[in-house]
Design an enzyme around this catalytic site. Structure first.
Site, PDB file in Angstrom:
ATOM      1  N   ALA A 286       0.829  -1.209   0.000  1.00  0.00           N
ATOM      2  CA  ALA A 286       0.000   0.000   0.000  1.00  0.00           C
ATOM      3  C   ALA A 286       0.864   1.260   0.000  1.00  0.00           C
ATOM      4  O   ALA A 286       0.454   2.294  -0.534  1.00  0.00           O
ATOM      5  CB  ALA A 286      -0.951   0.002   1.186  1.00  0.00           C
ATOM      6  N   THR A 287       2.053   1.183   0.567  1.00  0.00           N
ATOM      7  CA  THR A 287       2.932   2.364   0.549  1.00  0.00           C
ATOM      8  C   THR A 287       3.236   2.760  -0.888  1.00  0.00           C
ATOM      9  O   THR A 287       3.102   3.938  -1.264  1.00  0.00           O
ATOM     10  CB  THR A 287       4.239   2.080   1.320  1.00  0.00           C
ATOM     11  OG1 THR A 287       3.917   1.760   2.671  1.00  0.00           O
ATOM     12  CG2 THR A 287       5.172   3.288   1.280  1.00  0.00           C
TER      13      THR A 287
ATOM     14  N   ASN B 291      -6.173   3.213  10.610  1.00  0.00           N
ATOM     15  CA  ASN B 291      -5.433   2.075  11.137  1.00  0.00           C
ATOM     16  C   ASN B 291      -5.279   2.084  12.654  1.00  0.00           C
ATOM     17  O   ASN B 291      -5.061   1.055  13.259  1.00  0.00           O
ATOM     18  CB  ASN B 291      -4.062   1.982  10.471  1.00  0.00           C
ATOM     19  CG  ASN B 291      -3.354   3.310  10.427  1.00  0.00           C
ATOM     20  OD1 ASN B 291      -3.838   4.253   9.805  1.00  0.00           O
ATOM     21  ND2 ASN B 291      -2.225   3.416  11.099  1.00  0.00           N
TER      22      ASN B 291
ATOM     23  N   SER C  82      -3.233  -3.480   0.438  1.00  0.00           N
ATOM     24  CA  SER C  82      -2.031  -4.137   0.957  1.00  0.00           C
ATOM     25  C   SER C  82      -2.362  -5.578   1.295  1.00  0.00           C
ATOM     26  O   SER C  82      -3.287  -5.845   2.060  1.00  0.00           O
ATOM     27  CB  SER C  82      -1.554  -3.404   2.215  1.00  0.00           C
ATOM     28  OG  SER C  82      -0.516  -4.136   2.831  1.00  0.00           O
TER      29      SER C  82
ATOM     30  N   CYS D 133       4.142   2.060  13.291  1.00  0.00           N
ATOM     31  CA  CYS D 133       5.263   2.875  12.818  1.00  0.00           C
ATOM     32  C   CYS D 133       5.697   3.879  13.881  1.00  0.00           C
ATOM     33  O   CYS D 133       6.787   4.421  13.806  1.00  0.00           O
ATOM     34  CB  CYS D 133       4.872   3.634  11.559  1.00  0.00           C
ATOM     35  SG  CYS D 133       4.005   2.622  10.375  1.00  0.00           S
TER      36      CYS D 133
END
Ligand SMILES: *Cc1c(COP(=O)(O)O)cnc(C)c1O
Length: 400
Positions: free
Chosen positions: A84-85, A167, A215, A345
């Site tokens: 997905a990034t 998320n 993703s 993250c």
């Protein structure tokens, strides 16, 4: 600060971090393994001169159809990416570059302030390249309201990027309404659907979006694999960001990783097949977890309890000294659980979650918050263990 220092016990922590990543489903791993070795489907899917190449291509195209089916898309609308990034980077930078080529100047982009970094960082980079950016704030549940988006639109807005499911909080945005608004103004809509696909019904056509990121590792497929949906319509054009060979209809070059495509396809089909039953069971377990800890002193649920995906439970543990339990100490003591502080993250740093701050939490509350995420393989026993573990750690900290 690391929230979960290496456990000193030999017990494997109970995994409640499915929003960070999921294990690959066994059936998916088996299919992937068939695409690697000499005996398997290993050839280059772009090899047109022999049977083995055609077989690899067939596997890749079958997987593309499986991914397309998950989001109600046409196979020609799926572009494979490394996750997905990359899908977000391709969508945002690709659309911006196309716009600049057409208009000879940078236009205006609207994005939510609580997008994943995989959206916020490419948008910040575009800002440095001369594009104007407005970051819209969520309401106190983490939802991006339609009128907030509407108020941010300008005459030169060409792109709006809003995630379907956040998320950290799990809250669901009304992408269909946002896309309808943008469509009436000729503005493209990109949606990061990494946390929604495979968890709630996602139909790209019904949503009315132009670009949508996926993703594989968020729905029991492999890490390092994703896709970008690019609506098939005359006006939706994105400039390639990776050149070389002209694969994926010139939008994303590079030899396709057959095993990765097959893994994502298989995972998509399984997710689609189990969508309703998985969601119901997971919601039950999440509710059981919340019911088991909600009576602890000063705990509070972050985000919406109703408008949310089934797997995510974000909880603020009290930090004030009055109840004798320090939130951060609690996090450090929960060694037998694999959970996240907000986004995975952010876990490496002390900085409080920008998502939790955006919905009104103080730094201290945000730092004392935990995201529990339940998934397909979570058992009732694991939830019961987690409840007991949290309660005993809280009790110990109160005594100390
Ligand atoms: C995980 C995630 C991403 C990044 O996906 P990768 O495939 O790991 O690159 C982007 N956006 C959201 C909302 C996510 O949850």
């Amino acid at each position: 600060m690391t929230l979960n220092p290496p456990a000193t016990s030999f017990r494997k922590p109970v995994y409640l971090d499915y929003a960070a990543t999921t294990p690959v489903a066994p059936q998916v791993a088996a299919k992937m393994a068939e695409c690697l070795t000499l005996e398997g489907n290993f050839a280059n899917p772009a090899s047109r001169s022999h049977l083995l190449g055609w077989q690899a291509e067939e596997a890749v195209e079958n997987a593309r159809a499986q991914v397309a089916a998950l989001i109600g898309a046409d196979t020609r609308e799926i572009v494979w990416t490394s996750g997905a990034t990359e899908a977000n980077n391709l969508a945002l930078k690709g659309a911006a570059e196309h716009y600049r080529t057409q208009h000879k100047m940078g236009g205006h982009i609207v994005v939510s302030a609580i997008e994943h970094k995989a959206v916020l960082d490419p948008v910040a980079w575009l800002e440095e390249q001369g594009f104007a950016v407005t970051r819209v704030q969520p309401n106190s549940f983490g939802v991006i309201e339609l009128d907030v988006v509407q108020a941010a639109l300008r005459d030169d807005t060409f792109l709006v990027s809003i995630m379907q499911v956040n998320n950290e909080l799990g809250c669901i945005n009304d992408i269909k309404a946002i896309a309808a608004l943008c469509k009436s103004r000729g503005i493209w809509v990109h949606c990061d659907a990494a946390q929604s696909a495979g968890k709630i019904a996602v139909d790209a056509k019904e949503l009315g979006v132009d670009l949508l990121s996926l993703s594989a590792h968020k729905f029991y497929g492999p890490k390092g694999m994703g896709a970008l949906y690019v609506r098939r319509a005359g006006d939706v054009k994105i400039a390639a960001q990776i050149h070389g060979g002209g694969h994926e209809r010139n939008m994303r070059s590079g030899t396709l990783a057959t095993h990765q495509c097959v893994g994502m396809g298989e995972a998509a089909e399984i997710a689609q097949h189990n969508l309703v039953s998985d969601a119901a069971r997971i919601a039950d377990l999440r509710d059981a977890l919340w019911n088991g800890i909600s009576d602890l002193p000063n705990v509070q649920r972050n985000g919406s309890t109703t408008n949310s995906v089934s797997g995510i439970l974000n909880v603020a543990f009290a930090t004030d000294a009055s109840n004798g339990c320090d939130g951060e100490a609690l996090l450090l003591s929960l060694r037998d659980l694999a959970v996240s502080s907000g986004s995975a993250c952010n876990s490496a740093s002390m900085s409080p979650s920008y998502v939790l701050k955006a919905i009104g939490l103080s730094d201290a509350q945000a730092q004392a918050s935990l995201r529990f995420s339940v998934g397909r393989y979570t058992t009732r026993e694991e939830i019961e263990f987690a409840i007991e573990h949290i309660r005993s750690v809280v009790a110990k900290l109160k005594k100390a």
